[in-house]
Design a protein around this motif. Structure first.
Motif, PDB file in Angstrom:
ATOM      1  N   LEU A   1      38.245  34.747 -15.456  1.00  0.00           N
ATOM      2  CA  LEU A   1      38.031  36.173 -15.731  1.00  0.00           C
ATOM      3  C   LEU A   1      36.564  36.443 -16.056  1.00  0.00           C
ATOM      4  N   TRP A   2      35.949  35.580 -16.840  1.00  0.00           N
ATOM      5  CA  TRP A   2      34.535  35.768 -17.175  1.00  0.00           C
ATOM      6  C   TRP A   2      33.663  35.703 -15.925  1.00  0.00           C
ATOM      7  N   LEU A   3      33.929  34.735 -15.054  1.00  0.00           N
ATOM      8  CA  LEU A   3      33.153  34.611 -13.822  1.00  0.00           C
ATOM      9  C   LEU A   3      33.377  35.818 -12.905  1.00  0.00           C
ATOM     10  N   ALA A   4      34.594  36.351 -12.899  1.00  0.00           N
ATOM     11  CA  ALA A   4      34.856  37.540 -12.086  1.00  0.00           C
ATOM     12  C   ALA A   4      34.087  38.740 -12.624  1.00  0.00           C
ATOM     13  N   THR A   5      34.002  38.863 -13.953  1.00  0.00           N
ATOM     14  CA  THR A   5      33.229  39.961 -14.545  1.00  0.00           C
ATOM     15  C   THR A   5      31.753  39.828 -14.191  1.00  0.00           C
ATOM     16  N   LEU A   6      31.235  38.609 -14.285  1.00  0.00           N
ATOM     17  CA  LEU A   6      29.839  38.383 -13.902  1.00  0.00           C
ATOM     18  C   LEU A   6      29.604  38.739 -12.437  1.00  0.00           C
ATOM     19  N   ALA A   7      30.512  38.275 -11.577  1.00  0.00           N
ATOM     20  CA  ALA A   7      30.347  38.522 -10.143  1.00  0.00           C
ATOM     21  C   ALA A   7      30.353  40.019  -9.839  1.00  0.00           C
ATOM     22  N   HIS A   8      31.228  40.759 -10.504  1.00  0.00           N
ATOM     23  CA  HIS A   8      31.274  42.209 -10.269  1.00  0.00           C
ATOM     24  C   HIS A   8      29.981  42.875 -10.739  1.00  0.00           C
ATOM     25  N   GLY A   9      29.477  42.499 -11.902  1.00  0.00           N
ATOM     26  CA  GLY A   9      28.220  43.067 -12.374  1.00  0.00           C
ATOM     27  C   GLY A   9      27.069  42.775 -11.443  1.00  0.00           C
ATOM     28  N   VAL A  10      27.020  41.547 -10.939  1.00  0.00           N
ATOM     29  CA  VAL A  10      25.974  41.181  -9.979  1.00  0.00           C
ATOM     30  C   VAL A  10      26.093  42.022  -8.716  1.00  0.00           C
ATOM     31  N   ASP A  11      27.316  42.243  -8.263  1.00  0.00           N
ATOM     32  CA  ASP A  11      27.523  43.059  -7.062  1.00  0.00           C
ATOM     33  C   ASP A  11      26.998  44.481  -7.260  1.00  0.00           C
ATOM     34  N   GLU A  12      27.300  45.098  -8.420  1.00  0.00           N
ATOM     35  CA  GLU A  12      26.853  46.469  -8.667  1.00  0.00           C
ATOM     36  C   GLU A  12      25.328  46.542  -8.692  1.00  0.00           C
ATOM     37  N   ALA A  13      24.685  45.603  -9.371  1.00  0.00           N
ATOM     38  CA  ALA A  13      23.215  45.588  -9.372  1.00  0.00           C
ATOM     39  C   ALA A  13      22.678  45.361  -7.968  1.00  0.00           C
ATOM     40  N   GLY A  14      23.351  44.491  -7.217  1.00  0.00           N
ATOM     41  CA  GLY A  14      22.915  44.222  -5.848  1.00  0.00           C
ATOM     42  C   GLY A  14      23.004  45.447  -4.958  1.00  0.00           C
ATOM     43  N   LEU A  15      24.056  46.267  -5.140  1.00  0.00           N
ATOM     44  CA  LEU A  15      24.178  47.495  -4.356  1.00  0.00           C
ATOM     45  C   LEU A  15      23.017  48.442  -4.639  1.00  0.00           C
ATOM     46  N   ALA A  16      22.667  48.604  -5.922  1.00  0.00           N
ATOM     47  CA  ALA A  16      21.561  49.497  -6.276  1.00  0.00           C
ATOM     48  C   ALA A  16      20.246  48.985  -5.701  1.00  0.00           C
ATOM     49  N   LEU A  17      20.002  47.686  -5.828  1.00  0.00           N
ATOM     50  CA  LEU A  17      18.749  47.129  -5.307  1.00  0.00           C
ATOM     51  C   LEU A  17      18.708  47.196  -3.784  1.00  0.00           C
ATOM     52  N   ALA A  18      19.859  47.044  -3.130  1.00  0.00           N
ATOM     53  CA  ALA A  18      19.896  47.150  -1.667  1.00  0.00           C
ATOM     54  C   ALA A  18      19.573  48.571  -1.219  1.00  0.00           C
ATOM     55  N   ARG A  19      20.049  49.567  -1.969  1.00  0.00           N
ATOM     56  CA  ARG A  19      19.712  50.957  -1.625  1.00  0.00           C
ATOM     57  C   ARG A  19      18.215  51.194  -1.784  1.00  0.00           C
ATOM     58  N   MET A  20      17.644  50.645  -2.844  1.00  0.00           N
ATOM     59  CA  MET A  20      16.191  50.758  -3.011  1.00  0.00           C
ATOM     60  C   MET A  20      15.465  50.085  -1.850  1.00  0.00           C
ATOM     61  N   GLU A  21      15.915  48.877  -1.496  1.00  0.00           N
ATOM     62  CA  GLU A  21      15.261  48.118  -0.429  1.00  0.00           C
ATOM     63  C   GLU A  21      15.328  48.851   0.906  1.00  0.00           C
ATOM     64  N   SER A  22      16.408  49.592   1.126  1.00  0.00           N
ATOM     65  CA  SER A  22      16.530  50.318   2.388  1.00  0.00           C
ATOM     66  C   SER A  22      15.462  51.392   2.535  1.00  0.00           C
ATOM     67  N   GLU A  23      14.893  51.836   1.420  1.00  0.00           N
ATOM     68  CA  GLU A  23      13.856  52.866   1.466  1.00  0.00           C
ATOM     69  C   GLU A  23      12.444  52.307   1.347  1.00  0.00           C
ATOM     70  N   VAL A  24      12.277  51.231   0.574  1.00  0.00           N
ATOM     71  CA  VAL A  24      10.913  50.765   0.274  1.00  0.00           C
ATOM     72  C   VAL A  24      10.666  49.317   0.663  1.00  0.00           C
ATOM     73  N   GLY A  25      11.656  48.633   1.261  1.00  0.00           N
ATOM     74  CA  GLY A  25      11.460  47.251   1.669  1.00  0.00           C
ATOM     75  C   GLY A  25      11.826  46.275   0.565  1.00  0.00           C
ATOM     76  N   PRO A  26      11.774  44.961   0.881  1.00  0.00           N
ATOM     77  CA  PRO A  26      12.220  43.949  -0.075  1.00  0.00           C
ATOM     78  C   PRO A  26      11.271  43.799  -1.257  1.00  0.00           C
ATOM     79  N   ALA A  27      11.822  43.375  -2.381  1.00  0.00           N
ATOM     80  CA  ALA A  27      11.026  43.111  -3.573  1.00  0.00           C
ATOM     81  C   ALA A  27      10.390  41.735  -3.479  1.00  0.00           C
ATOM     82  N   SER A  28       9.253  41.574  -4.143  1.00  0.00           N
ATOM     83  CA  SER A  28       8.547  40.293  -4.116  1.00  0.00           C
ATOM     84  C   SER A  28       9.052  39.330  -5.177  1.00  0.00           C
ATOM     85  N   GLY A  29       9.711  39.826  -6.214  1.00  0.00           N
ATOM     86  CA  GLY A  29      10.200  38.964  -7.273  1.00  0.00           C
ATOM     87  C   GLY A  29      10.896  39.795  -8.326  1.00  0.00           C
TER      88      GLY A  29
END
Length: 699
Positions: free
Chosen positions: A372-400
């Motif tokens: 359950l803990w790993l599933a919670t972590l995975a879901h949180g990572v997914d949500e952050a990844g979606l937001a960063l992917a939307r940013m990347e679609s407009e401004v390109g990949p991040a350097s770090g």
């Protein structure tokens, strides 16, 4: 002897903090107090402006006393205030004696929700593209619209955001800082002026806000009957919105970097170097991503959030692991069990920033607390990844990416972040916002000493119009926040590196030093390899004094030569003081160099130059690069090898001008289709030495 100190103030939702530092950024001590809110009808939250002022002034007084206890007699050279955006104080006029008309409404308070829906259609339609914000009760415009409905005539009134109001009450001029102004919903991002459509909808004039000033500009000096005498004469400034200030405090100052502030509320700050077009701002706002001003001059930022930290806290409570010992056992079990990225049989949802409700679906047997803990972590990572992917679609990949916050103390969280973010670093700085504010206080103190200040209220000009006063540059912020004189280094590599790659602490000349046993330093601090002075022969390979050999010959590296890439020239440098033929070698490469399709790139931070090395007590510059002389760029690709040589030329020329040697260290890396080859063993008794460079072979 009286010592100068800086006070970095962070007025947060939960508590307010003041960090005491020296003028070069050494942390001395800190004090804190809870932020006092009132709750009405179970949902409305506010506080009195005077309550905020009283609490911050008392906190500043305690900070000075604590600084004096640690250092002896002190003088406050500068004070900078960062804190929450959207919340502020509406005054009955633009003069110093103006009175507050309403309480400070908390940024998360729902007041204004109904009023936002009744704003003119033109404003609603154009709001996201014009301001870069989602249209919601969070923006200041919603709170102002609510005040108007309560009967307040906004014509002739003056709005100050919380950090601006506190600086004004300490003796500073009335001004509005750009990153806070951008979050009001009143700024047109294209014109960088107040948006007439928004002012008309509120029945307000441009005088609703004072002139705009950049973070770090001196807004005046502390003084007045209500200000403690020990603060009088200190340069005052507003550092700006707390999220980008915290990013600066953790050393995230370059373009195209991500700062992940991972607490109960997760904030994702993506720095960009140019303003976005209207249609891009609108698309991002529709995805609940803000596109607004950064606190550093010449930078913009994209800001998103998740409720991942909240869900993780609730999961720990559900599992009976909220206490430190139980949490540590769960963390250890999660690290040991995490052989797959996502456990089977359990799904978690609710981390979207508009949600926050923990929902668990178990559709298989054998799901234990670790799963359950790993599933919670995975879901949180997914949500952050979606937001960063939307940013990347407009401004390109991040350097770090740099991750900070309380959750990073858990190993399982660090592993999850490592897998999901590019070139991850973890910051241990516990008072990132207050430390970032201290940097702006340092700049304001220097400006004040030069007589550069925000002009008087009466002569400053109209509301929202930027004043022509520059704030601190990226280089200034980098030197302050990543400099060598720290009580504790802010950068930490992942705990999952090999044992040989872990940072090792040393004491040398009363200064903390960090290094890796192999490879580049992880942050641009003065360091000594292998825990001692690294000898740097001041003579060149041909016996001439100070010869530079910045790039090894391709044949020595067993690589075919690129005839279009020329070696950087040789130069001469003086011997270290006293005529000795050896001295201290100081690393000057940036900690974060970026990649292209997985290949390392090279760039140079101008602030970390030869003179900077001298100030650290060094006699020579060591600069790490990663060059494949046989790499040829494909169509439309950057010429990474040529980039390396250009940087090397800059380093060599800088060292030649300063009169000290440079040592260029080349670390070979595998190209696509190659795998690293280990160093070949040398038979016992052989006089042949192994090659110092790692070679690569095709697979």
């Amino acid at each position: 002897m009286t010592r100068d100190i800086l006070l970095g103030v962070d007025v947060g939702t939960s508590d307010s903090k003041v960090l005491v530092t020296t003028r070069d950024g050494q942390e001395v001590t800190s004090v804190a107090t809870p932020t006092r809110w009132r709750t009405h009808a179970g949902a409305l939250t506010d506080t009195e402006p005077q309550t905020l002022v009283d609490d911050v002034v008392a906190l500043l007084r305690r900070a000075v006393e604590a600084g004096a206890d640690a250092l002896g007699p002190v003088r406050v050279a500068g004070i900078a205030v960062t804190g929450m955006a959207e919340a502020g104080v509406l005054l009955d006029g633009p003069t110093r004696g103006a009175r507050p008309l309403h309480p400070v409404i908390a940024w998360f308070d729902p007041r204004g929700e109904d009023e936002v829906r009744r704003l003119p259609e033109e404003l609603v339609t154009r709001f996201q593209g014009t301001t870069g914000l989602p249209l919601s009760p969070l923006a200041t415009i919603a709170k102002l619209a609510w005040m108007r409905v309560q009967g307040t005539d906004l014509a002739g009134c003056r709005w100050l955001n919380v950090p601006e109001y506190l600086v004004h009450r300490l003796g500073g001029q009335m001004a509005t800082e750009m990153s806070l102004l951008a979050r009001t919903g009143l700024l047109d991002q294209d014109t960088e002026r107040l948006w007439p459509v928004a002012l008309d909808a509120l029945g307000a004039t441009a005088d609703l806000l004072p002139p705009a000033a950049r973070a770090g500009v001196c807004w005046g000096v502390a003084g007045g009957d209500d200000v403690p005498a020990e603060l009088h004469g200190a340069a005052l400034t507003v550092a700006g919105h707390d999220h980008p200030v915290a990013a600066v405090g953790c050393g995230v100052v370059g373009p195209e970097e991500v700062f992940d502030s991972f607490g109960t509320a997760e904030a994702l700050v993506r720095t960009v170097s140019t303003p976005l077009a209207r249609d891009a701002r609108e698309r991002l706002a529709q995805a609940n991503i803000n596109s607004v001003h950064h606190v550093l001059e010449g930078r913009r930022l994209l800001l998103a959030g998740t409720k991942a930290g909240l869900l993780m806290r609730r999961t720990l409570q559900l599992l009976g692991a909220a206490e430190p010992a139980a949490r540590a056992r769960l963390d250890e079990a999660a690290v040991a069990a995490d052989s797959i990225p996502r456990p089977d049989g359990v799904r978690v949802t609710g981390a979207d920033n508009s949600d926050g409700a923990l929902r668990v679906v178990v559709d298989a047997d054998g799901v234990d607390p670790t799963a359950l803990w790993l599933a919670t972590l995975a879901h949180g990572v997914d949500e952050a990844g979606l937001a960063l992917a939307r940013m990347e679609s407009e401004v390109g990949p991040a350097s770090g990416a740099t991750v900070a916050g309380g959750w990073t103390r858990m190993q399982s969280v660090r592993r999850a972040k490592e897998r999901s973010l590019p070139d991850v670093r973890f910051s241990d700085r516990t008072q990132a916002g207050a430390f970032g504010a201290a940097m702006f206080a340092a700049f304001a103190a220097e400006q004040s000493e030069r007589g550069v200040r925000v002009p008087d209220d009466a002569t400053a000009g109209r509301g929202g119009v930027p004043l022509d006063l520059p704030g601190p540059s990226q280089q200034y912020a980098a030197v302050f926040t990543r400099g060598a004189h720290r009580t504790a280094a802010p950068w930490r590599r992942s705990p999952y590196e090999s044992r040989e790659d872990r940072p090792v602490r040393h004491r040398h000349h009363r200064r903390d030093i960090r290094h890796r046993r192999h490879g580049p330093a992880q942050h641009p601090q003065a360091h000594v390899r292998r825990g001692r002075h690294r000898r740097c022969d001041a003579r060149g390979a041909d016996g001439d004094q100070g010869g530079h050999r910045p790039v090894a010959e391709p044949e020595r590296l067993r690589l075919p030569a690129r005839p279009d890439l020329r070696r950087a020239g040789a130069g001469r440098a003086a011997r270290p003081a006293g005529g000795s033929s050896f001295g201290v070698l100081v690393a000057a490469e940036p900690s974060d160099r970026g990649t292209f399709n997985g290949e390392p790139r090279t760039h140079r931070d101008p602030a970390l130059n030869a003179e900077w090395v001298r100030r650290q007590g060094g006699h020579a510059v060591k600069f790490l690069v990663q060059l494949r002389a046989d790499r040829r760029p494909g169509a439309g690709e950057p010429d990474i090898s040529a980039e390396v040589l250009e940087v090397v030329r800059e380093v060599v020329e800088d060292c030649r001008a300063a009169g000290i040697p440079s040592v260029i260290e080349n670390l070979i890396y595998p190209l696509a289709g190659e795998q690293p080859r280990r160093r070949s063993s040398v038979p016992t008794g052989s006089s042949k030495r192994p090659s110092p460079s790692t070679s690569c072979v095709p697979t």
